[in-house]
Design a protein around this motif. Structure first.
Motif, PDB file in Angstrom:
ATOM      1  N   SER A 158       9.730  15.654  11.922  1.00 34.31           N
ATOM      2  CA  SER A 158       9.414  14.746  10.826  1.00 34.31           C
ATOM      3  C   SER A 158       7.989  14.225  10.965  1.00 34.31           C
ATOM      4  CB  SER A 158      10.393  13.568  10.814  1.00 34.31           C
ATOM      5  OG  SER A 158      11.681  13.990  10.440  1.00 34.31           O
ATOM      6  N   GLY A 159       7.291  14.114   9.833  1.00 36.97           N
ATOM      7  CA  GLY A 159       5.923  13.626   9.889  1.00 36.97           C
ATOM      8  C   GLY A 159       5.333  13.416   8.509  1.00 36.97           C
ATOM      9  N   PHE A 160       4.003  13.531   8.440  1.00 39.51           N
ATOM     10  CA  PHE A 160       3.282  13.228   7.208  1.00 39.51           C
ATOM     11  C   PHE A 160       2.227  14.293   6.918  1.00 39.51           C
ATOM     12  CE2 PHE A 160       4.094   9.375   9.776  1.00 39.51           C
ATOM     13  CZ  PHE A 160       5.133   8.825   9.022  1.00 39.51           C
ATOM     14  N   SER A 161       2.061  14.622   5.633  1.00 41.98           N
ATOM     15  CA  SER A 161       1.032  15.568   5.204  1.00 41.98           C
ATOM     16  C   SER A 161       0.514  15.173   3.825  1.00 41.98           C
ATOM     17  CB  SER A 161       1.585  17.003   5.136  1.00 41.98           C
ATOM     18  OG  SER A 161       1.669  17.590   6.405  1.00 41.98           O
ATOM     19  N   GLY A 162      -0.672  15.686   3.511  1.00 44.80           N
ATOM     20  CA  GLY A 162      -1.204  15.535   2.168  1.00 44.80           C
ATOM     21  C   GLY A 162      -1.984  14.274   1.894  1.00 44.80           C
ATOM     22  N   GLY A 163      -2.305  13.514   2.933  1.00 46.18           N
ATOM     23  CA  GLY A 163      -3.007  12.251   2.724  1.00 46.18           C
ATOM     24  C   GLY A 163      -4.453  12.269   3.177  1.00 46.18           C
ATOM     25  N   ASN A 164      -5.062  11.100   3.190  1.00 45.80           N
ATOM     26  CA  ASN A 164      -6.479  10.983   3.538  1.00 45.80           C
ATOM     27  C   ASN A 164      -6.757  10.046   4.704  1.00 45.80           C
ATOM     28  OD1 ASN A 164      -6.073   8.442   2.324  1.00 45.80           O
ATOM     29  ND2 ASN A 164      -6.706   9.232   0.326  1.00 45.80           N
ATOM     30  N   VAL A 165      -5.714   9.729   5.472  1.00 46.20           N
ATOM     31  CA  VAL A 165      -5.861   8.872   6.642  1.00 46.20           C
ATOM     32  C   VAL A 165      -5.475   9.668   7.881  1.00 46.20           C
ATOM     33  CG1 VAL A 165      -5.015   6.792   7.810  1.00 46.20           C
ATOM     34  CG2 VAL A 165      -5.426   6.762   5.346  1.00 46.20           C
ATOM     35  N   THR A 166      -6.294   9.604   8.913  1.00 41.62           N
ATOM     36  CA  THR A 166      -6.016  10.328  10.154  1.00 41.62           C
ATOM     37  C   THR A 166      -4.977   9.577  10.981  1.00 41.62           C
ATOM     38  OG1 THR A 166      -8.274  11.185  10.191  1.00 41.62           O
ATOM     39  CG2 THR A 166      -7.042  11.283  12.247  1.00 41.62           C
ATOM     40  N   ASN A 167      -4.003  10.309  11.496  1.00 35.85           N
ATOM     41  CA  ASN A 167      -2.951   9.749  12.338  1.00 35.85           C
ATOM     42  C   ASN A 167      -2.311   8.493  11.731  1.00 35.85           C
ATOM     43  OD1 ASN A 167      -3.193  11.655  14.485  1.00 35.85           O
ATOM     44  ND2 ASN A 167      -5.053  10.592  15.162  1.00 35.85           N
ATOM     45  N   PRO A 168      -1.772   8.604  10.535  1.00 28.87           N
ATOM     46  CA  PRO A 168      -1.178   7.425   9.898  1.00 28.87           C
ATOM     47  C   PRO A 168       0.105   6.987  10.595  1.00 28.87           C
ATOM     48  CG  PRO A 168      -0.581   9.380   8.672  1.00 28.87           C
ATOM     49  CD  PRO A 168      -1.559   9.829   9.728  1.00 28.87           C
ATOM     50  N   THR A 169       0.394   5.715  10.523  1.00 25.84           N
ATOM     51  CA  THR A 169       1.658   5.200  11.038  1.00 25.84           C
ATOM     52  C   THR A 169       2.681   5.202   9.901  1.00 25.84           C
ATOM     53  OG1 THR A 169       1.159   2.902  10.445  1.00 25.84           O
ATOM     54  CG2 THR A 169       0.422   3.674  12.620  1.00 25.84           C
ATOM     55  N   TYR A 170       3.933   5.068  10.261  1.00 21.95           N
ATOM     56  CA  TYR A 170       4.993   4.998   9.255  1.00 21.95           C
ATOM     57  C   TYR A 170       4.765   3.804   8.321  1.00 21.95           C
ATOM     58  CZ  TYR A 170       9.690   4.314   7.330  1.00 21.95           C
ATOM     59  OH  TYR A 170      10.763   4.134   6.482  1.00 21.95           O
ATOM     60  N   GLU A 171       4.357   2.681   8.902  1.00 28.31           N
ATOM     61  CA  GLU A 171       4.120   1.482   8.101  1.00 28.31           C
ATOM     62  C   GLU A 171       2.994   1.703   7.097  1.00 28.31           C
ATOM     63  OE1 GLU A 171       4.597   1.503  11.367  1.00 28.31           O
ATOM     64  OE2 GLU A 171       6.566   0.507  11.380  1.00 28.31           O
ATOM     65  N   GLN A 172       1.941   2.403   7.505  1.00 27.43           N
ATOM     66  CA  GLN A 172       0.837   2.689   6.591  1.00 27.43           C
ATOM     67  C   GLN A 172       1.286   3.590   5.444  1.00 27.43           C
ATOM     68  OE1 GLN A 172      -1.890   4.210   9.654  1.00 27.43           O
ATOM     69  NE2 GLN A 172      -3.387   2.669   9.014  1.00 27.43           N
ATOM     70  N   VAL A 173       2.031   4.633   5.770  1.00 29.34           N
ATOM     71  CA  VAL A 173       2.493   5.573   4.752  1.00 29.34           C
ATOM     72  C   VAL A 173       3.425   4.878   3.769  1.00 29.34           C
ATOM     73  CG1 VAL A 173       3.820   7.683   4.341  1.00 29.34           C
ATOM     74  CG2 VAL A 173       2.198   7.584   6.243  1.00 29.34           C
ATOM     75  N   CYS A 174       4.231   3.957   4.260  1.00 28.11           N
ATOM     76  CA  CYS A 174       5.181   3.239   3.399  1.00 28.11           C
ATOM     77  C   CYS A 174       4.484   2.400   2.329  1.00 28.11           C
ATOM     78  CB  CYS A 174       6.076   2.332   4.236  1.00 28.11           C
ATOM     79  SG  CYS A 174       7.421   3.213   5.057  1.00 28.11           S
ATOM     80  N   THR A 175       3.230   2.054   2.535  1.00 31.10           N
ATOM     81  CA  THR A 175       2.499   1.282   1.528  1.00 31.10           C
ATOM     82  C   THR A 175       2.153   2.141   0.318  1.00 31.10           C
ATOM     83  OG1 THR A 175       0.289   1.784   2.413  1.00 31.10           O
ATOM     84  CG2 THR A 175       1.455  -0.120   3.357  1.00 31.10           C
ATOM     85  N   GLY A 176       2.199   3.475   0.487  1.00 32.22           N
ATOM     86  CA  GLY A 176       1.867   4.382  -0.602  1.00 32.22           C
ATOM     87  C   GLY A 176       0.375   4.516  -0.852  1.00 32.22           C
ATOM     88  N   THR A 177      -0.446   3.988   0.064  1.00 30.03           N
ATOM     89  CA  THR A 177      -1.899   4.002  -0.148  1.00 30.03           C
ATOM     90  C   THR A 177      -2.627   5.084   0.655  1.00 30.03           C
ATOM     91  OG1 THR A 177      -2.232   2.358   1.615  1.00 30.03           O
ATOM     92  CG2 THR A 177      -1.911   1.527  -0.627  1.00 30.03           C
ATOM     93  N   THR A 178      -1.920   5.776   1.549  1.00 25.76           N
ATOM     94  CA  THR A 178      -2.595   6.780   2.392  1.00 25.76           C
ATOM     95  C   THR A 178      -2.619   8.159   1.748  1.00 25.76           C
ATOM     96  OG1 THR A 178      -0.605   7.505   3.577  1.00 25.76           O
ATOM     97  CG2 THR A 178      -1.745   5.547   4.433  1.00 25.76           C
ATOM     98  N   GLY A 179      -1.813   8.348   0.714  1.00 26.50           N
ATOM     99  CA  GLY A 179      -1.740   9.647   0.047  1.00 26.50           C
ATOM    100  C   GLY A 179      -0.800  10.632   0.705  1.00 26.50           C
ATOM    101  N   HIS A 180      -0.205  10.256   1.836  1.00 28.14           N
ATOM    102  CA  HIS A 180       0.685  11.170   2.542  1.00 28.14           C
ATOM    103  C   HIS A 180       2.077  11.210   1.918  1.00 28.14           C
ATOM    104  CE1 HIS A 180      -2.324  10.444   5.761  1.00 28.14           C
ATOM    105  NE2 HIS A 180      -2.038  11.694   6.072  1.00 28.14           N
ATOM    106  N   ALA A 181       2.735  12.330   2.130  1.00 28.80           N
ATOM    107  CA  ALA A 181       4.151  12.467   1.798  1.00 28.80           C
ATOM    108  C   ALA A 181       4.936  12.533   3.096  1.00 28.80           C
ATOM    109  CB  ALA A 181       4.394  13.737   0.988  1.00 28.80           C
ATOM    110  N   GLU A 182       6.135  11.989   3.068  1.00 29.35           N
ATOM    111  CA  GLU A 182       7.035  12.195   4.200  1.00 29.35           C
ATOM    112  C   GLU A 182       7.480  13.653   4.146  1.00 29.35           C
ATOM    113  OE1 GLU A 182      10.273   9.617   4.892  1.00 29.35           O
ATOM    114  OE2 GLU A 182       9.091   7.776   4.748  1.00 29.35           O
TER     115      GLU A 182
END
Length: 206
Positions: free
Chosen positions: A57-81
């Protein structure tokens, strides 16, 4: 001298055979990265598919390096779970991987799966080669043509760039938290649906 030469040649042949065998083993493995809502759900399903060697499990498709789960949950990093699936092409194939994918999540809801809402829960396929891209395009076209769903498929098909592994407590989440309400109400029904539809493709219980 002749006997020594024959021994050396034999050893070289065995070494070459070993290298070729190892090469074949490596070449049989391929990875695909898929986003189908909460990665806990998708991970739990694919861990039961015969031929799958690992699901991370992880993250792809965003614009932040090594994002945390909390960061991705904000919807601002561009990543998808997402889950990164490694599978043995001699046992399963990309078409079967996609058939499971489109069976266990709703590819027609934009940026959501059930109660999980946000761009991080979008339906997306991150392909790593032309075979995966063409297979994804083909199955989506077939499903839309056959009107399998009431609404058009909104799954994005994008070239893979980077995968970031989620924190350790997200890995094997269902297996480690089966009694939690989310696991019982959301993940378990997906697993049961998968087991019913793909009953001949399940991993054998050890």
């Amino acid at each position: 001298m002749k006997n020594i030469l024959l021994v050396c040649l034999s050893l070289l042949s065995l070494n070459a055979f070993s290298q070729n065998s190892n090469s074949k083993k490596v070449s049989n493995l391929e990875t695909i990265t898929l986003g189908g809502g909460c990665y806990w759900c998708v991970e739990a399903v694919y861990e039961n598919l015969d031929g799958v060697k690992s699901v991370v499990s992880g993250f792809s498709g965003g614009n932040v390096t090594n994002p945390t789960y909390e960061q991705v949950c904000t919807g601002t990093t561009g990543h998808a779970e997402v889950v990164q699936i490694t599978y043995d092409k001699n046992v399963t194939d990309i078409n079967e991987i996609f058939k499971v994918f489109f069976t266990v999540h709703d590819p027609t809801t934009l940026n959501r799966q059930g109660a999980d809402v946000g761009t991080q829960y979008r339906s997306v396929i991150f392909y790593k080669n032309d075979e995966q891209r063409k297979a994804a395009q083909s199955i989506i076209a077939e499903l839309n043509k056959a009107k399998v769903y009431d609404n058009p498929i909104v799954t994005k098909i994008q070239a893979f760039t980077k995968f970031y592994k989620a924190e350790d407590y997200h890995q094997n989440y269902y297996a480690n938290n089966k009694n939690q309400p989310y696991c019982k109400m959301v993940i378990q029904p997906k697993i049961e649906k998968f087991e019913k539809v793909f009953k001949t493709k399940l991993k054998k219980k050890s």
